[in-house]
Scaffold this active site. Structure first.
Site, PDB file in Angstrom:
ATOM      1  N   ASN A  18     -10.271  -3.131  -6.895  1.00  0.00           N
ATOM      2  CA  ASN A  18      -9.497  -2.070  -7.547  1.00  0.00           C
ATOM      3  C   ASN A  18     -10.062  -1.639  -8.903  1.00  0.00           C
ATOM      4  O   ASN A  18      -9.682  -0.604  -9.441  1.00  0.00           O
ATOM      5  CB  ASN A  18      -8.021  -2.480  -7.717  1.00  0.00           C
ATOM      6  CG  ASN A  18      -7.222  -2.430  -6.430  1.00  0.00           C
ATOM      7  OD1 ASN A  18      -6.211  -3.127  -6.298  1.00  0.00           O
ATOM      8  ND2 ASN A  18      -7.644  -1.615  -5.465  1.00  0.00           N
ATOM      9  N   ASP A  71       0.832  -1.203   0.000  1.00  0.00           N
ATOM     10  CA  ASP A  71       0.000   0.000   0.000  1.00  0.00           C
ATOM     11  C   ASP A  71       0.872   1.261   0.000  1.00  0.00           C
ATOM     12  O   ASP A  71       2.007   1.237   0.486  1.00  0.00           O
ATOM     13  CB  ASP A  71      -0.898  -0.032   1.248  1.00  0.00           C
ATOM     14  CG  ASP A  71      -2.077   0.921   1.132  1.00  0.00           C
ATOM     15  OD1 ASP A  71      -2.340   1.412   0.016  1.00  0.00           O
ATOM     16  OD2 ASP A  71      -2.728   1.179   2.153  1.00  0.00           O
TER      17      ASP A  71
HETATM   18  C1  FPP Z   1      -1.841   0.111  -3.393  1.00  0.00           C
HETATM   19  O1  FPP Z   1      -1.370   1.420  -3.354  1.00  0.00           O
HETATM   20  C2  FPP Z   1      -1.230  -0.609  -4.505  1.00  0.00           C
HETATM   21  C3  FPP Z   1      -1.916  -1.181  -5.534  1.00  0.00           C
HETATM   22  C4  FPP Z   1      -3.367  -1.147  -5.627  1.00  0.00           C
HETATM   23  C5  FPP Z   1      -1.212  -1.854  -6.635  1.00  0.00           C
HETATM   24  C6  FPP Z   1       0.013  -2.623  -6.268  1.00  0.00           C
HETATM   25  C7  FPP Z   1       0.835  -2.699  -7.479  1.00  0.00           C
HETATM   26  C8  FPP Z   1       2.174  -2.610  -7.506  1.00  0.00           C
HETATM   27  C9  FPP Z   1       3.038  -2.577  -6.330  1.00  0.00           C
HETATM   28  C10 FPP Z   1       2.853  -2.513  -8.791  1.00  0.00           C
HETATM   29  C11 FPP Z   1       2.456  -3.498  -9.785  1.00  0.00           C
HETATM   30  C12 FPP Z   1       2.980  -4.832  -9.499  1.00  0.00           C
HETATM   31  C13 FPP Z   1       3.456  -5.635 -10.452  1.00  0.00           C
HETATM   32  C14 FPP Z   1       3.743  -7.045 -10.153  1.00  0.00           C
HETATM   33  C15 FPP Z   1       3.678  -5.142 -11.818  1.00  0.00           C
HETATM   34  P1  FPP Z   1      -2.434   2.595  -3.484  1.00  0.00           P
HETATM   35  O2  FPP Z   1      -2.504   3.022  -4.900  1.00  0.00           O
HETATM   36  O3  FPP Z   1      -3.723   2.176  -2.883  1.00  0.00           O
HETATM   37  O4  FPP Z   1      -1.764   3.703  -2.620  1.00  0.00           O
HETATM   38  P2  FPP Z   1      -2.523   4.852  -1.817  1.00  0.00           P
HETATM   39  O5  FPP Z   1      -3.245   4.173  -0.682  1.00  0.00           O
HETATM   40  O6  FPP Z   1      -1.394   5.700  -1.347  1.00  0.00           O
HETATM   41  O7  FPP Z   1      -3.437   5.546  -2.773  1.00  0.00           O
END
Ligand code: FPP
Length: 253
Positions: free
Chosen positions: A83, A35
């Site tokens: 998501n 996250d």
């Molecule tokens: C949460 O951060 C993260 C995600 C929903 C996506 C996770 C993806 C990756 C780490 C990269 C892609 C992975 C691969 C294997 C290519 P958020 O966007 O919810 O962060 P926030 O809470 O700060 O908005």
């Protein structure tokens, strides 16, 4: 990253030892809720997708460190079933990133004996993404090092629903249903349940990740956003896990 068929002496293990990690009592399975990509990017005045790209870059490092450390299973939450509710350009960017990552990392996985697996409703992904993910799973199937499971279009409740649907379709009667039977119909029933679940960026939430398998895992929350979650934070999380007393519902004196 090296093959960890046997836990070799390496720099990561030596550093972990110095940082207070007990190398003889490592968690077999670590799950990570990655996250904070969006907040990390926003704090730098950059688009959220830039945060996801950095998150991907960091995942490569954490996978290598877990492998070198001697962790047998690493499962990461790359895209949840919820998501899809994000803005369309972010969803599209994440899908492209996943597709590129699966394509670009195949060689790394083969060189480093990584076996990739999937968890989630993969049949709902685009045909192109599905194909490249399933190809990577098939091509790395014989690898004997760390098992790296990418949770994509994954929801813990959906996984339980899918298991129940399988059981109904197979004709089981109510009295046949046991916890073992439900476990045996989850996405990766042969994997041990996670011992340690790490969540980055400070939120203390479970977010529908590995609901069934995580029933007795230890949750460690790091305040650091995922793009900055490095070796030091990984060692801290493992050491914190090792200081906990796991009780599995029983009384431990
Ligand atoms: C949460 O951060 C993260 C995600 C929903 C996506 C996770 C993806 C990756 C780490 C990269 C892609 C992975 C691969 C294997 C290519 P958020 O966007 O919810 O962060 P926030 O809470 O700060 O908005």
């Amino acid at each position: 990253m090296r093959s960890q068929d046997k836990a070799e002496d390496n720099a990561v293990r030596r550093q972990a030892d110095s940082a207070g990690v007990d190398l003889a009592r490592l968690p077999a399975h670590i799950a990570i809720i990655m996250d904070g990509n969006g907040r990390w990017a926003k704090a730098r005045g950059r688009p959220r997708l830039m945060g996801h790209r950095e998150g991907y870059r960091n995942l490569r490092k954490v996978l290598a460190d877990c492998s070198d450390l001697g962790i047998r299973y690493l499962t990461v939450y790359a895209f949840s079933a919820e998501n899809w509710r994000r803005p369309p350009d972010e969803v599209e960017g994440l899908m492209k990133l996943l597709e590129r990552a699966a394509r670009d990392e195949l060689r790394m996985m083969l060189q480093n004996n990584v076996r990739m697996r999937l968890a989630g409703r993969i049949d709902e992904l685009s045909p192109a993404l599905r194909r490249v993910l399933l190809d990577t799973v098939a091509t790395t199937e014989g690898n004997t090092g760390i098992v790296f499971t990418l949770a994509v279009n994954y929801g813990g409740r959906a996984e339980i629903v899918d298991a129940v649907r399988d059981l109904v379709a197979a004709g089981f009667e109510p009295n046949d249903i046991t916890e073992e039977l439900v476990s045996a119909h989850l996405y990766n029933p042969d994997q041990p349940e996670p011992d340690l679940m790490i969540r980055t960026a400070g939120e203390v939430r479970w977010s529908n990740f590995l609901l069934w398998q995580g029933a007795y895992c230890e949750l460690v929350v790091s305040d650091v956003p995922w793009p900055e979650f490095g070796r030091r934070q990984l060692f801290e999380a493992v050491a914190t896990f090792q200081h906990r007393t796991r009780k599995f519902g029983a009384v431990v004196e």
